[in-house]
Design a protein around this motif. Structure first.
Motif, PDB file in Angstrom:
ATOM      1  N   THR A  58       0.821  -1.207   0.000  1.00 14.49           N
ATOM      2  CA  THR A  58       0.000   0.000   0.000  1.00 14.49           C
ATOM      3  C   THR A  58       0.854   1.255   0.000  1.00 14.49           C
ATOM      4  OG1 THR A  58      -0.143   0.002   2.416  1.00 14.49           O
ATOM      5  CG2 THR A  58      -1.865  -1.173   1.214  1.00 14.49           C
ATOM      6  N   TYR A  59       0.244   2.339  -0.448  1.00 12.59           N
ATOM      7  CA  TYR A  59       0.893   3.651  -0.438  1.00 12.59           C
ATOM      8  C   TYR A  59      -0.193   4.688  -0.272  1.00 12.59           C
ATOM      9  CZ  TYR A  59       3.669   7.661  -1.854  1.00 12.59           C
ATOM     10  OH  TYR A  59       4.305   8.864  -1.891  1.00 12.59           O
ATOM     11  N   TYR A  60       0.033   5.631   0.640  1.00 15.13           N
ATOM     12  CA  TYR A  60      -0.989   6.590   1.003  1.00 15.13           C
ATOM     13  C   TYR A  60      -0.543   8.018   0.729  1.00 15.13           C
ATOM     14  CZ  TYR A  60      -2.779   2.689   3.813  1.00 15.13           C
ATOM     15  OH  TYR A  60      -3.259   1.488   4.228  1.00 15.13           O
ATOM     16  N   ALA A  61      -1.510   8.858   0.432  1.00 14.89           N
ATOM     17  CA  ALA A  61      -1.242  10.288   0.398  1.00 14.89           C
ATOM     18  C   ALA A  61      -1.115  10.795   1.832  1.00 14.89           C
ATOM     19  CB  ALA A  61      -2.387  11.016  -0.311  1.00 14.89           C
ATOM     20  N   ASP A  62      -0.298  11.785   2.036  1.00 15.35           N
ATOM     21  CA  ASP A  62      -0.082  12.307   3.390  1.00 15.35           C
ATOM     22  C   ASP A  62      -1.376  12.797   4.035  1.00 15.35           C
ATOM     23  OD1 ASP A  62       3.183  13.786   2.680  1.00 15.35           O
ATOM     24  OD2 ASP A  62       2.608  11.756   3.278  1.00 15.35           O
ATOM     25  N   SER A  63      -2.281  13.285   3.214  1.00 20.01           N
ATOM     26  CA  SER A  63      -3.516  13.875   3.743  1.00 20.01           C
ATOM     27  C   SER A  63      -4.421  12.844   4.410  1.00 20.01           C
ATOM     28  CB  SER A  63      -4.279  14.588   2.631  1.00 20.01           C
ATOM     29  OG  SER A  63      -4.590  13.685   1.583  1.00 20.01           O
ATOM     30  N   VAL A  64      -4.232  11.574   4.107  1.00 18.10           N
ATOM     31  CA  VAL A  64      -5.119  10.552   4.670  1.00 18.10           C
ATOM     32  C   VAL A  64      -4.369   9.535   5.528  1.00 18.10           C
ATOM     33  CG1 VAL A  64      -6.692  10.798   2.723  1.00 18.10           C
ATOM     34  CG2 VAL A  64      -4.970   8.956   2.717  1.00 18.10           C
ATOM     35  N   LYS A  65      -3.076   9.670   5.617  1.00 12.80           N
ATOM     36  CA  LYS A  65      -2.285   8.696   6.370  1.00 12.80           C
ATOM     37  C   LYS A  65      -2.728   8.675   7.820  1.00 12.80           C
ATOM     38  CE  LYS A  65       1.773   8.315   4.817  1.00 12.80           C
ATOM     39  NZ  LYS A  65       3.195   8.541   4.434  1.00 12.80           N
ATOM     40  N   GLY A  66      -2.947   7.478   8.330  1.00 11.58           N
ATOM     41  CA  GLY A  66      -3.398   7.328   9.709  1.00 11.58           C
ATOM     42  C   GLY A  66      -4.899   7.374   9.871  1.00 11.58           C
ATOM     43  N   ARG A  67      -5.620   7.763   8.826  1.00 11.48           N
ATOM     44  CA  ARG A  67      -7.076   7.841   8.906  1.00 11.48           C
ATOM     45  C   ARG A  67      -7.758   6.869   7.946  1.00 11.48           C
ATOM     46  NH1 ARG A  67      -9.709  12.332   7.466  1.00 11.48           N
ATOM     47  NH2 ARG A  67      -8.166  12.973   5.918  1.00 11.48           N
ATOM     48  N   PHE A  68      -7.195   6.694   6.772  1.00 10.20           N
ATOM     49  CA  PHE A  68      -7.785   5.824   5.746  1.00 10.20           C
ATOM     50  C   PHE A  68      -6.965   4.545   5.625  1.00 10.20           C
ATOM     51  CE2 PHE A  68      -9.889   9.283   2.867  1.00 10.20           C
ATOM     52  CZ  PHE A  68     -10.508   9.826   3.982  1.00 10.20           C
ATOM     53  N   THR A  69      -7.649   3.452   5.355  1.00 10.35           N
ATOM     54  CA  THR A  69      -6.980   2.164   5.166  1.00 10.35           C
ATOM     55  C   THR A  69      -7.543   1.471   3.936  1.00 10.35           C
ATOM     56  OG1 THR A  69      -6.671   1.914   7.554  1.00 10.35           O
ATOM     57  CG2 THR A  69      -6.409  -0.052   6.198  1.00 10.35           C
ATOM     58  N   ILE A  70      -6.671   1.103   3.034  1.00  8.78           N
ATOM     59  CA  ILE A  70      -7.087   0.371   1.843  1.00  8.78           C
ATOM     60  C   ILE A  70      -6.828  -1.117   2.073  1.00  8.78           C
ATOM     61  CG2 ILE A  70      -4.851   0.552   0.661  1.00  8.78           C
ATOM     62  CD1 ILE A  70      -6.417   0.973  -1.955  1.00  8.78           C
ATOM     63  N   SER A  71      -7.721  -1.935   1.558  1.00 13.54           N
ATOM     64  CA  SER A  71      -7.552  -3.380   1.675  1.00 13.54           C
ATOM     65  C   SER A  71      -8.216  -4.053   0.484  1.00 13.54           C
ATOM     66  CB  SER A  71      -8.152  -3.899   2.985  1.00 13.54           C
ATOM     67  OG  SER A  71      -9.551  -3.667   3.029  1.00 13.54           O
ATOM     68  N   ARG A  72      -7.943  -5.338   0.337  1.00 12.65           N
ATOM     69  CA  ARG A  72      -8.539  -6.069  -0.789  1.00 12.65           C
ATOM     70  C   ARG A  72      -9.026  -7.425  -0.316  1.00 12.65           C
ATOM     71  NH1 ARG A  72      -3.964  -8.244  -0.002  1.00 12.65           N
ATOM     72  NH2 ARG A  72      -2.701  -9.575  -1.330  1.00 12.65           N
ATOM     73  N   ASP A  73     -10.042  -7.925  -1.000  1.00 15.43           N
ATOM     74  CA  ASP A  73     -10.561  -9.265  -0.767  1.00 15.43           C
ATOM     75  C   ASP A  73     -10.458 -10.002  -2.090  1.00 15.43           C
ATOM     76  OD1 ASP A  73     -12.134 -11.578  -0.479  1.00 15.43           O
ATOM     77  OD2 ASP A  73     -13.427 -10.608   0.982  1.00 15.43           O
ATOM     78  N   LYS A  74      -9.459 -10.870  -2.199  1.00 14.93           N
ATOM     79  CA  LYS A  74      -9.230 -11.539  -3.476  1.00 14.93           C
ATOM     80  C   LYS A  74     -10.401 -12.427  -3.864  1.00 14.93           C
ATOM     81  CE  LYS A  74      -4.196 -11.594  -3.798  1.00 14.93           C
ATOM     82  NZ  LYS A  74      -3.017 -12.445  -3.987  1.00 14.93           N
ATOM     83  N   ALA A  75     -11.018 -13.064  -2.899  1.00 18.35           N
ATOM     84  CA  ALA A  75     -12.133 -13.973  -3.194  1.00 18.35           C
ATOM     85  C   ALA A  75     -13.318 -13.220  -3.795  1.00 18.35           C
ATOM     86  CB  ALA A  75     -12.546 -14.712  -1.934  1.00 18.35           C
TER      87      ALA A  75
END
Length: 118
Positions: A58-75
């Motif tokens: 993952t890689y985040y923009a500074d404006s959202v770091k610590g607040r937003f979380t990206i994840s994926r569900d392969k299934a």
């Protein structure tokens, strides 16, 4: 042909949380970058964060770091954006996008509106 569909947007008060969903169909996301972007009224579209489908990096923009979380569900062939401690400046249309290279992503969803009230 890959198709992306965002959902989960809406209205939320400042400090609240919301989860956006990006559902992919039509082809595999193997070896793809999947990213979230946003565009506020009168502003240019900006990168929010990205994830690699295979390794989950993952890689985040500074404006959202610590607040937003990206994840994926392969299934489920789905990517999520968990947004916490939302601020009025997070108000925007949120788009998910995917492709084999970043930032030149080939496929885009239609967007979902997030409005954060103060």
């Amino acid at each position: 042909q890959l198709q992306l569909g965002e959902s989960g947007g809406g209205f939320v008060q400042s400090g609240g949380s919301l989860r956006l969903t990006c559902a992919a169909s039509g082809r595999s996301l193997t070896h793809y970058f999947i990213a979230w972007f946003r565009q506020a009224p009168g502003k240019v579209r900006e990168f929010v964060e990205r994830i690699t489908w295979n390794g989950g990096y993952t890689y985040y923009a500074d404006s959202v770091k610590g607040r937003f979380t990206i994840s994926r569900d392969k299934a489920k062939n789905t990517v999520y954006l968990q947004m916490n401690n939302l601020k009025p400046e997070d108000t925007a249309v949120y788009y998910c996008a995917a492709g084999p290279t970043f930032p030149a992503l080939d496929y885009w969803g239609q967007g979902t509106q997030l409005t954060v009230s103060s």
